[in-house]
Design a protein around this motif. Structure first.
Motif, PDB file in Angstrom:
ATOM      1  N   GLU A   1      -3.039  -6.360  -5.214  1.00  0.00           N
ATOM      2  CA  GLU A   1      -2.873  -5.583  -3.978  1.00  0.00           C
ATOM      3  C   GLU A   1      -4.110  -5.707  -3.105  1.00  0.00           C
ATOM      4  O   GLU A   1      -5.215  -5.938  -3.601  1.00  0.00           O
ATOM      5  CB  GLU A   1      -2.638  -4.100  -4.306  1.00  0.00           C
TER       6      GLU A   1
ATOM      7  N   PRO B   1      -1.712   4.167   8.277  1.00  0.00           N
ATOM      8  CA  PRO B   1      -0.616   4.736   9.087  1.00  0.00           C
ATOM      9  C   PRO B   1      -0.897   4.684  10.585  1.00  0.00           C
ATOM     10  O   PRO B   1       0.042   4.640  11.387  1.00  0.00           O
ATOM     11  CB  PRO B   1      -0.522   6.189   8.598  1.00  0.00           C
ATOM     12  N   ASP B   2      -2.195   4.663  10.959  1.00  0.00           N
ATOM     13  CA  ASP B   2      -2.537   4.651  12.390  1.00  0.00           C
ATOM     14  C   ASP B   2      -2.082   3.377  13.099  1.00  0.00           C
ATOM     15  O   ASP B   2      -1.927   3.372  14.322  1.00  0.00           O
ATOM     16  CB  ASP B   2      -4.065   4.855  12.575  1.00  0.00           C
TER      17      ASP B   2
ATOM     18  N   ILE C   1     -12.111  -4.575   6.140  1.00  0.00           N
ATOM     19  CA  ILE C   1     -11.280  -4.124   5.026  1.00  0.00           C
ATOM     20  C   ILE C   1      -9.962  -4.914   4.944  1.00  0.00           C
ATOM     21  O   ILE C   1      -9.367  -5.049   3.873  1.00  0.00           O
ATOM     22  CB  ILE C   1     -11.027  -2.603   5.168  1.00  0.00           C
ATOM     23  N   GLY C   2      -9.540  -5.479   6.050  1.00  0.00           N
ATOM     24  CA  GLY C   2      -8.263  -6.213   6.075  1.00  0.00           C
ATOM     25  C   GLY C   2      -8.314  -7.585   5.430  1.00  0.00           C
ATOM     26  O   GLY C   2      -7.330  -8.312   5.426  1.00  0.00           O
TER      27      GLY C   2
ATOM     28  N   ASP D   1      -8.511  -6.271  13.997  1.00  0.00           N
ATOM     29  CA  ASP D   1      -9.628  -5.733  13.213  1.00  0.00           C
ATOM     30  C   ASP D   1     -10.791  -6.702  13.066  1.00  0.00           C
ATOM     31  O   ASP D   1     -11.914  -6.286  12.782  1.00  0.00           O
ATOM     32  CB  ASP D   1      -9.136  -5.320  11.810  1.00  0.00           C
TER      33      ASP D   1
ATOM     34  N   ALA E   1      -1.532  -5.231  12.047  1.00  0.00           N
ATOM     35  CA  ALA E   1      -2.288  -5.198  10.780  1.00  0.00           C
ATOM     36  C   ALA E   1      -2.670  -6.616  10.356  1.00  0.00           C
ATOM     37  O   ALA E   1      -1.933  -7.570  10.606  1.00  0.00           O
ATOM     38  CB  ALA E   1      -1.435  -4.554   9.691  1.00  0.00           C
TER      39      ALA E   1
ATOM     40  N   HIS F   1      -7.182  -2.259   0.961  1.00  0.00           N
ATOM     41  CA  HIS F   1      -6.992  -1.221   1.973  1.00  0.00           C
ATOM     42  C   HIS F   1      -5.770  -0.360   1.661  1.00  0.00           C
ATOM     43  O   HIS F   1      -4.948  -0.697   0.812  1.00  0.00           O
ATOM     44  CB  HIS F   1      -6.871  -1.853   3.359  1.00  0.00           C
ATOM     45  N   GLY F   2      -5.658   0.748   2.395  1.00  0.00           N
ATOM     46  CA  GLY F   2      -4.514   1.642   2.219  1.00  0.00           C
ATOM     47  C   GLY F   2      -3.380   1.293   3.163  1.00  0.00           C
ATOM     48  O   GLY F   2      -3.299   0.155   3.667  1.00  0.00           O
ATOM     49  N   SER F   3      -2.537   2.291   3.440  1.00  0.00           N
ATOM     50  CA  SER F   3      -1.313   2.028   4.199  1.00  0.00           C
ATOM     51  C   SER F   3      -1.536   2.074   5.715  1.00  0.00           C
ATOM     52  O   SER F   3      -0.603   1.866   6.474  1.00  0.00           O
ATOM     53  CB  SER F   3      -0.258   3.058   3.812  1.00  0.00           C
TER      54      SER F   3
ATOM     55  N   ALA G   1       0.871  -1.183   0.000  1.00  0.00           N
ATOM     56  CA  ALA G   1       0.000   0.000   0.000  1.00  0.00           C
ATOM     57  C   ALA G   1       0.901   1.224   0.000  1.00  0.00           C
ATOM     58  O   ALA G   1       2.064   1.133   0.400  1.00  0.00           O
ATOM     59  CB  ALA G   1      -0.883  -0.001   1.240  1.00  0.00           C
TER      60      ALA G   1
ATOM     61  N   GLY H   1       1.211   5.708   0.638  1.00  0.00           N
ATOM     62  CA  GLY H   1       0.622   6.924   1.195  1.00  0.00           C
ATOM     63  C   GLY H   1       0.829   7.052   2.690  1.00  0.00           C
ATOM     64  O   GLY H   1       1.230   6.104   3.354  1.00  0.00           O
ATOM     65  N   GLY H   2       0.555   8.255   3.174  1.00  0.00           N
ATOM     66  CA  GLY H   2       0.696   8.509   4.601  1.00  0.00           C
ATOM     67  C   GLY H   2       0.683  10.007   4.853  1.00  0.00           C
ATOM     68  O   GLY H   2       0.910  10.799   3.931  1.00  0.00           O
TER      69      GLY H   2
ATOM     70  N   GLU I   1       1.221  14.216   2.678  1.00  0.00           N
ATOM     71  CA  GLU I   1      -0.047  14.838   2.274  1.00  0.00           C
ATOM     72  C   GLU I   1       0.077  16.279   1.806  1.00  0.00           C
ATOM     73  O   GLU I   1      -0.774  16.769   1.070  1.00  0.00           O
ATOM     74  CB  GLU I   1      -1.081  14.723   3.404  1.00  0.00           C
TER      75      GLU I   1
ATOM     76  N   GLU J   1       0.225   8.307  -3.958  1.00  0.00           N
ATOM     77  CA  GLU J   1      -0.871   7.632  -4.665  1.00  0.00           C
ATOM     78  C   GLU J   1      -0.747   7.748  -6.188  1.00  0.00           C
ATOM     79  O   GLU J   1      -1.323   6.956  -6.931  1.00  0.00           O
ATOM     80  CB  GLU J   1      -2.228   8.196  -4.212  1.00  0.00           C
TER      81      GLU J   1
HETATM   82  P1  NAD Z   1      -6.785   2.698   5.065  1.00  0.00           P
HETATM   83  O1  NAD Z   1      -7.378   1.598   4.286  1.00  0.00           O
HETATM   84  O2  NAD Z   1      -5.311   2.774   5.093  1.00  0.00           O
HETATM   85  O3  NAD Z   1      -7.297   2.617   6.585  1.00  0.00           O
HETATM   86  C1  NAD Z   1      -8.667   2.730   6.952  1.00  0.00           C
HETATM   87  C2  NAD Z   1      -8.879   2.064   8.327  1.00  0.00           C
HETATM   88  O4  NAD Z   1      -8.801   0.652   8.182  1.00  0.00           O
HETATM   89  C3  NAD Z   1      -7.810   2.465   9.351  1.00  0.00           C
HETATM   90  O5  NAD Z   1      -8.392   2.540  10.624  1.00  0.00           O
HETATM   91  C4  NAD Z   1      -6.836   1.292   9.314  1.00  0.00           C
HETATM   92  O6  NAD Z   1      -6.138   1.089  10.533  1.00  0.00           O
HETATM   93  C5  NAD Z   1      -7.747   0.123   8.978  1.00  0.00           C
HETATM   94  N1  NAD Z   1      -7.035  -0.900   8.193  1.00  0.00           N
HETATM   95  C6  NAD Z   1      -6.668  -0.814   6.900  1.00  0.00           C
HETATM   96  N2  NAD Z   1      -6.016  -1.920   6.514  1.00  0.00           N
HETATM   97  C7  NAD Z   1      -5.985  -2.725   7.600  1.00  0.00           C
HETATM   98  C8  NAD Z   1      -5.427  -4.013   7.841  1.00  0.00           C
HETATM   99  N3  NAD Z   1      -4.781  -4.716   6.890  1.00  0.00           N
HETATM  100  N4  NAD Z   1      -5.563  -4.538   9.081  1.00  0.00           N
HETATM  101  C9  NAD Z   1      -6.212  -3.876  10.053  1.00  0.00           C
HETATM  102  N5  NAD Z   1      -6.762  -2.659   9.887  1.00  0.00           N
HETATM  103  C10 NAD Z   1      -6.637  -2.089   8.669  1.00  0.00           C
HETATM  104  O7  NAD Z   1      -7.410   4.056   4.481  1.00  0.00           O
HETATM  105  P2  NAD Z   1      -7.074   5.571   4.871  1.00  0.00           P
HETATM  106  O8  NAD Z   1      -6.807   5.692   6.321  1.00  0.00           O
HETATM  107  O9  NAD Z   1      -8.150   6.362   4.249  1.00  0.00           O
HETATM  108  O10 NAD Z   1      -5.739   5.910   4.060  1.00  0.00           O
HETATM  109  C11 NAD Z   1      -4.429   5.856   4.627  1.00  0.00           C
HETATM  110  C12 NAD Z   1      -3.416   6.128   3.525  1.00  0.00           C
HETATM  111  O11 NAD Z   1      -3.473   5.078   2.555  1.00  0.00           O
HETATM  112  C13 NAD Z   1      -3.702   7.444   2.745  1.00  0.00           C
HETATM  113  O12 NAD Z   1      -2.466   8.052   2.484  1.00  0.00           O
HETATM  114  C14 NAD Z   1      -4.376   6.966   1.484  1.00  0.00           C
HETATM  115  O13 NAD Z   1      -4.174   7.840   0.404  1.00  0.00           O
HETATM  116  C15 NAD Z   1      -3.653   5.662   1.236  1.00  0.00           C
HETATM  117  N6  NAD Z   1      -4.390   4.674   0.422  1.00  0.00           N
HETATM  118  C16 NAD Z   1      -3.639   3.888  -0.378  1.00  0.00           C
HETATM  119  C17 NAD Z   1      -4.258   2.888  -1.114  1.00  0.00           C
HETATM  120  C18 NAD Z   1      -3.389   1.976  -1.939  1.00  0.00           C
HETATM  121  O14 NAD Z   1      -2.195   1.946  -1.734  1.00  0.00           O
HETATM  122  N7  NAD Z   1      -3.960   1.239  -2.875  1.00  0.00           N
HETATM  123  C19 NAD Z   1      -5.646   2.691  -1.035  1.00  0.00           C
HETATM  124  C20 NAD Z   1      -6.382   3.505  -0.168  1.00  0.00           C
HETATM  125  C21 NAD Z   1      -5.748   4.502   0.564  1.00  0.00           C
END
Ligand code: NAD
Length: 364
Positions: free
Chosen positions: A280, A287-288, A264-265, A337, A295, A283-285, A76, A78-79, A83, A92
């Motif tokens: 892929e 960061p939290d 989403i995981g 999750d 994860a 979900h995204g990266s 994944a 971004g972060g 931004e 992205e």
């Molecule tokens: P996100 O999917 O990263 O996270 C959303 C929520 O779901 C968060 O609370 C996160 O902790 C949780 N989550 C996501 N994947 C998880 C996993 N594998 N296990 C457990 N919990 C999981 O979306 P976001 O927070 O909107 O975006 C974070 C960053 O990721 C941004 O920079 C965004 O642009 C980027 N992003 C990248 C992609 C990609 O690489 N294809 C897709 C979406 C968002």
């Protein structure tokens, strides 16, 4: 003779990307060792980490690596630390660059509800039990790319926003063929979602999908207006096998369908094009939760299964990876999750190790 040598570009990316990728590669390695396929795994940089090293989210070396590979596995990108960058160099952008240069036009998103995780969905068990849908979304056309576009000032001084919905016959035909072929490997049912009652572009979509369908008499084709499709996904989702739709409608329907599973995981994706495909998690990266070993690596592991099925012609092994995931869930292992009462809470690495153990058992 069946090809047994493949080059895979591996881009772990940012945030949780490297953690989940480590587990996905563990699974891939077991398959290559046991099945004696020669997998050349070549790691490269994309996203924020690439920006930090090279000043661009998609360095030429990474793009060339992707173009020379049979498949790309991505974590994944971004972060928050990136931004404030200009859109043209945001992490992205690497995804758009990869998709465009690889000629990717079809996004496949399997939506499967595991019996073991029925409680994770916001919907009733009776509605979601047995969901196994494949959403095939067109990726190159529609309002996202059509011209004219932009925000202009009219003669009255007020602004006007314009986007243009466009599709050529050829773009519709190639995605329709892909969807019919996929339906053939599943339950032979295809729903095409459009808005042909109002939008001429999707009237053409309906015509061309119908034409293509004449070459697939074994597949039951049904056209559905997209608003009804959105409703049916909540009301009676198990009626669907494969759904094919436009870029815009697919964007919305696939996220809606993802929520049916509640987690989403767990959801992988495949983006297919002329040659090299990209795999892929959806979900995204995240960061939290990055760097905490919490994860969920299952979406990344299930993306490996898709790669085995669609790029490496190894459907049986793909099925075994999916079965190893199911088995691990049955044993009660859960990441945070998807945690449920009385289940065994594990971290990213331990979850990956359990899937690996079950895969080895299934392969013996
Ligand atoms: P996100 O999917 O990263 O996270 C959303 C929520 O779901 C968060 O609370 C996160 O902790 C949780 N989550 C996501 N994947 C998880 C996993 N594998 N296990 C457990 N919990 C999981 O979306 P976001 O927070 O909107 O975006 C974070 C960053 O990721 C941004 O920079 C965004 O642009 C980027 N992003 C990248 C992609 C990609 O690489 N294809 C897709 C979406 C968002």
């Amino acid at each position: 003779m069946k090809k047994n040598k493949f080059k895979i570009a591996v881009f772990a990316g940012d945030g949780i990307g490297p953690e989940i990728m480590k587990e996905a590669l563990k699974i891939l390695k077991i398959i290559s060792d046991t099945k004696r396929i020669n997998l050349q795994l070549c790691e490269g940089f994309v996203g924020g980490i690439a920006y930090n090293h090279f000043g661009t989210p998609l360095p030429d070396s990474s793009l060339e690596l992707a173009l020379r590979s049979d498949a790309v596995l991505l974590g994944a990108v971004g972060g928050p630390q990136w931004e404030s960058l200009d859109y043209s160099i945001r992490p992205e952008r690497a995804l758009l660059g990869l998709r465009g240069n690889l000629g990717i036009y079809a996004n496949l998103r399997p939506i499967v509800v595991f019996d073991e995780l029925l409680d994770a969905s916001p919907l009733k068990k009776s509605i979601i039990q047995g969901i196994d849908i494949m959403i095939v979304r067109e990726l190159t056309g529609d309002v996202y790319f059509g011209k004219p576009r932009g925000i202009k000032k009219g003669k009255n001084g007020k602004r006007k926003g314009v986007n243009t919905m466009t599709y050529t016959e050829d773009e519709i035909r190639r995605i329709a063929i892909r969807a019919f072929e996929i339906a053939r490997t599943r339950k032979n049912n295809l729903v095409s979602a459009d808005k042909a009652n109002i939008l001429e572009t999707t009237e053409l979509w309906r015509d061309v999908v119908t034409e293509v369908g004449q070459s697939y008499p074994d597949i039951t084709l049904k056209h559905m207006y997209v608003d009804n499709c959105a409703l049916q996904l909540i009301r009676n989702p198990t009626q669907f096998d494969v759904i094919v739709t436009t870029n815009l409608f697919g964007d919305i329907l696939s996220d809606e369908a993802a929520m049916l599973t509640g987690s989403i995981g767990m959801l992988p994706s495949a983006s297919l094009g002329k040659k090299t495909a990209l795999y892929e998690p959806i979900h995204g990266s995240a960061p939290d939760i990055a760097g905490k070993d919490i994860a969920n690596p299952l979406a990344a592991i299930l993306s490996v299964a898709l790669m085995l099925r669609y790029s490496l012609s190894m459907p049986e092994e793909a099925y075994l990876v999916e079965s190893a995931v199911t088995e691990t869930l049955k044993e009660g292992f859960r990441t945070q999750d998807i945690q449920q009462k009385a289940k065994k809470l594990v971290g990213t690495e331990e979850m990956g190790n359990n899937v690996a153990k079950n895969l080895r058992k299934l392969l013996n």
